[in-house]
Design a protein around this motif. Structure first.
Motif, PDB file in Angstrom:
ATOM      1  N   LEU A  14       0.865  -1.176   0.000  1.00 54.69           N
ATOM      2  CA  LEU A  14       0.000   0.000   0.000  1.00 54.69           C
ATOM      3  C   LEU A  14       0.900   1.224   0.000  1.00 54.69           C
ATOM      4  CD1 LEU A  14      -2.674   1.608   0.466  1.00 54.69           C
ATOM      5  CD2 LEU A  14      -2.226   1.321   2.924  1.00 54.69           C
ATOM      6  N   SER A  15       0.692   2.103  -0.967  1.00 56.08           N
ATOM      7  CA  SER A  15       1.331   3.421  -0.975  1.00 56.08           C
ATOM      8  C   SER A  15       0.200   4.422  -0.849  1.00 56.08           C
ATOM      9  CB  SER A  15       2.090   3.647  -2.282  1.00 56.08           C
ATOM     10  OG  SER A  15       3.107   2.690  -2.441  1.00 56.08           O
ATOM     11  N   ALA A  16       0.189   5.185   0.248  1.00 55.57           N
ATOM     12  CA  ALA A  16      -0.922   6.099   0.503  1.00 55.57           C
ATOM     13  C   ALA A  16      -0.419   7.469   0.920  1.00 55.57           C
ATOM     14  CB  ALA A  16      -1.832   5.523   1.588  1.00 55.57           C
ATOM     15  N   ARG A  17      -1.191   8.493   0.573  1.00 55.43           N
ATOM     16  CA  ARG A  17      -0.989   9.851   1.077  1.00 55.43           C
ATOM     17  C   ARG A  17      -2.260  10.221   1.804  1.00 55.43           C
ATOM     18  NH1 ARG A  17       1.815  13.822  -2.589  1.00 55.43           N
ATOM     19  NH2 ARG A  17       1.353  15.284  -0.932  1.00 55.43           N
ATOM     20  N   VAL A  18      -2.073  10.684   3.032  1.00 52.21           N
ATOM     21  CA  VAL A  18      -3.202  11.030   3.883  1.00 52.21           C
ATOM     22  C   VAL A  18      -3.223  12.548   4.037  1.00 52.21           C
ATOM     23  CG1 VAL A  18      -4.322  10.628   6.099  1.00 52.21           C
ATOM     24  CG2 VAL A  18      -2.900   8.830   5.090  1.00 52.21           C
ATOM     25  N   ALA A  35      -0.165  -0.605  12.240  1.00 48.81           N
ATOM     26  CA  ALA A  35       0.538  -1.454  11.269  1.00 48.81           C
ATOM     27  C   ALA A  35       1.239  -2.616  11.976  1.00 48.81           C
ATOM     28  CB  ALA A  35       1.541  -0.624  10.475  1.00 48.81           C
ATOM     29  N   GLU A  36       1.878  -2.327  13.108  1.00 50.30           N
ATOM     30  CA  GLU A  36       2.543  -3.395  13.866  1.00 50.30           C
ATOM     31  C   GLU A  36       1.530  -4.396  14.392  1.00 50.30           C
ATOM     32  OE1 GLU A  36       4.772  -1.035  16.655  1.00 50.30           O
ATOM     33  OE2 GLU A  36       6.567  -1.090  15.391  1.00 50.30           O
ATOM     34  N   GLU A  37       0.394  -3.905  14.867  1.00 48.75           N
ATOM     35  CA  GLU A  37      -0.676  -4.784  15.352  1.00 48.75           C
ATOM     36  C   GLU A  37      -1.143  -5.728  14.244  1.00 48.75           C
ATOM     37  OE1 GLU A  37      -5.324  -3.800  16.015  1.00 48.75           O
ATOM     38  OE2 GLU A  37      -3.964  -2.640  17.281  1.00 48.75           O
ATOM     39  N   LEU A  38      -1.145  -5.251  13.004  1.00 47.70           N
ATOM     40  CA  LEU A  38      -1.574  -6.047  11.857  1.00 47.70           C
ATOM     41  C   LEU A  38      -0.444  -6.888  11.266  1.00 47.70           C
ATOM     42  CD1 LEU A  38      -3.767  -3.307  10.149  1.00 47.70           C
ATOM     43  CD2 LEU A  38      -4.607  -5.460  11.153  1.00 47.70           C
ATOM     44  N   GLY A  39       0.778  -6.755  11.804  1.00 45.60           N
ATOM     45  CA  GLY A  39       1.908  -7.536  11.337  1.00 45.60           C
ATOM     46  C   GLY A  39       2.507  -7.038  10.031  1.00 45.60           C
ATOM     47  N   LEU A  40       2.354  -5.746   9.744  1.00 40.68           N
ATOM     48  CA  LEU A  40       2.844  -5.182   8.491  1.00 40.68           C
ATOM     49  C   LEU A  40       4.239  -4.593   8.656  1.00 40.68           C
ATOM     50  CD1 LEU A  40      -0.430  -3.351   7.415  1.00 40.68           C
ATOM     51  CD2 LEU A  40       0.362  -5.652   6.774  1.00 40.68           C
ATOM     52  N   ALA A  65      -6.990  -3.826   5.834  1.00 43.84           N
ATOM     53  CA  ALA A  65      -7.470  -3.420   7.163  1.00 43.84           C
ATOM     54  C   ALA A  65      -6.815  -2.104   7.580  1.00 43.84           C
ATOM     55  CB  ALA A  65      -7.188  -4.510   8.194  1.00 43.84           C
ATOM     56  N   LEU A  66      -5.524  -1.929   7.282  1.00 39.88           N
ATOM     57  CA  LEU A  66      -4.861  -0.664   7.584  1.00 39.88           C
ATOM     58  C   LEU A  66      -5.475   0.463   6.762  1.00 39.88           C
ATOM     59  CD1 LEU A  66      -2.623   0.913   9.067  1.00 39.88           C
ATOM     60  CD2 LEU A  66      -1.146   0.433   7.097  1.00 39.88           C
ATOM     61  N   LEU A  67      -5.715   0.230   5.499  1.00 39.46           N
ATOM     62  CA  LEU A  67      -6.333   1.245   4.642  1.00 39.46           C
ATOM     63  C   LEU A  67      -7.728   1.602   5.153  1.00 39.46           C
ATOM     64  CD1 LEU A  67      -6.285   3.052   2.158  1.00 39.46           C
ATOM     65  CD2 LEU A  67      -7.016   1.069   0.803  1.00 39.46           C
ATOM     66  N   ASP A  68      -8.501   0.603   5.539  1.00 34.66           N
ATOM     67  CA  ASP A  68      -9.826   0.865   6.117  1.00 34.66           C
ATOM     68  C   ASP A  68      -9.710   1.727   7.359  1.00 34.66           C
ATOM     69  OD1 ASP A  68     -10.982  -0.645   4.116  1.00 34.66           O
ATOM     70  OD2 ASP A  68     -11.324  -2.408   5.382  1.00 34.66           O
ATOM     71  N   VAL A  79      -8.717  13.178   9.135  1.00 32.09           N
ATOM     72  CA  VAL A  79      -8.385  12.765   7.775  1.00 32.09           C
ATOM     73  C   VAL A  79      -9.463  13.300   6.845  1.00 32.09           C
ATOM     74  CG1 VAL A  79      -8.127  10.792   6.228  1.00 32.09           C
ATOM     75  CG2 VAL A  79      -7.147  10.705   8.536  1.00 32.09           C
ATOM     76  N   GLU A  80      -9.029  14.075   5.851  1.00 34.36           N
ATOM     77  CA  GLU A  80      -9.971  14.588   4.850  1.00 34.36           C
ATOM     78  C   GLU A  80     -10.076  13.654   3.657  1.00 34.36           C
ATOM     79  OE1 GLU A  80      -8.657  18.579   4.083  1.00 34.36           O
ATOM     80  OE2 GLU A  80      -9.225  19.232   6.106  1.00 34.36           O
ATOM     81  N   ARG A  81      -8.940  13.093   3.244  1.00 33.08           N
ATOM     82  CA  ARG A  81      -8.963  12.110   2.158  1.00 33.08           C
ATOM     83  C   ARG A  81      -7.679  11.291   2.182  1.00 33.08           C
ATOM     84  NH1 ARG A  81      -6.917  16.426  -0.777  1.00 33.08           N
ATOM     85  NH2 ARG A  81      -5.422  15.864  -2.399  1.00 33.08           N
ATOM     86  N   VAL A  82      -7.780  10.098   1.588  1.00 37.16           N
ATOM     87  CA  VAL A  82      -6.638   9.204   1.454  1.00 37.16           C
ATOM     88  C   VAL A  82      -6.525   8.829  -0.017  1.00 37.16           C
ATOM     89  CG1 VAL A  82      -5.624   6.988   2.115  1.00 37.16           C
ATOM     90  CG2 VAL A  82      -7.006   8.262   3.772  1.00 37.16           C
TER      91      VAL A  82
END
Length: 99
Positions: A14-18, A35-40, A65-68, A79-82
């Motif tokens: 996942l490459s994201a800008r928040v 992210a650590e909780e999800l093992g990423l 799940a992280l993106l959600d 957060v206004e947009r991702v």
């Protein structure tokens, strides 16, 4: 997870800008914890324009799940947009860090 330089065939990146009020509110550290909780693996960093960049790799369900979570309204700040992009993971990260 695969060894350095070698991604699992089931891993995605996942490459994201928040965008929004996401700097100076603990956003990077909460994102790292999630992210650590999800093992990423990956990183999160503040950008000069006030947005935050997130790069995360791991199994697709956990990455989604992280993106959600980033889009959920449960993050620090507002957060206004991702803007996001999913691609194949390349295995270049070990652990998750906030820069």
């Amino acid at each position: 997870m695969a060894s350095h330089g070698e991604a699992s065939p089931y891993a995605v990146r996942l490459s994201a800008r928040v965008f929004g009020v996401v700097q100076g509110v603990g956003f990077r550290f909460w994102t790292m914890g999630k992210a650590e909780e999800l093992g990423l693996s990956g990183e999160v960093r503040n950008l000069d324009d006030g947005s935050v960049a997130v790069v995360a790799e791991g199994p697709e369900p956990q990455v989604r799940a992280l993106l959600d979570w980033l889009n959920s309204g449960r993050t620090p700040g507002r957060v206004e947009r991702v803007e996001d992009d999913l691609s194949a993971a390349d295995g270049s990260f070990h652990g998750f860090r906030a820069l």
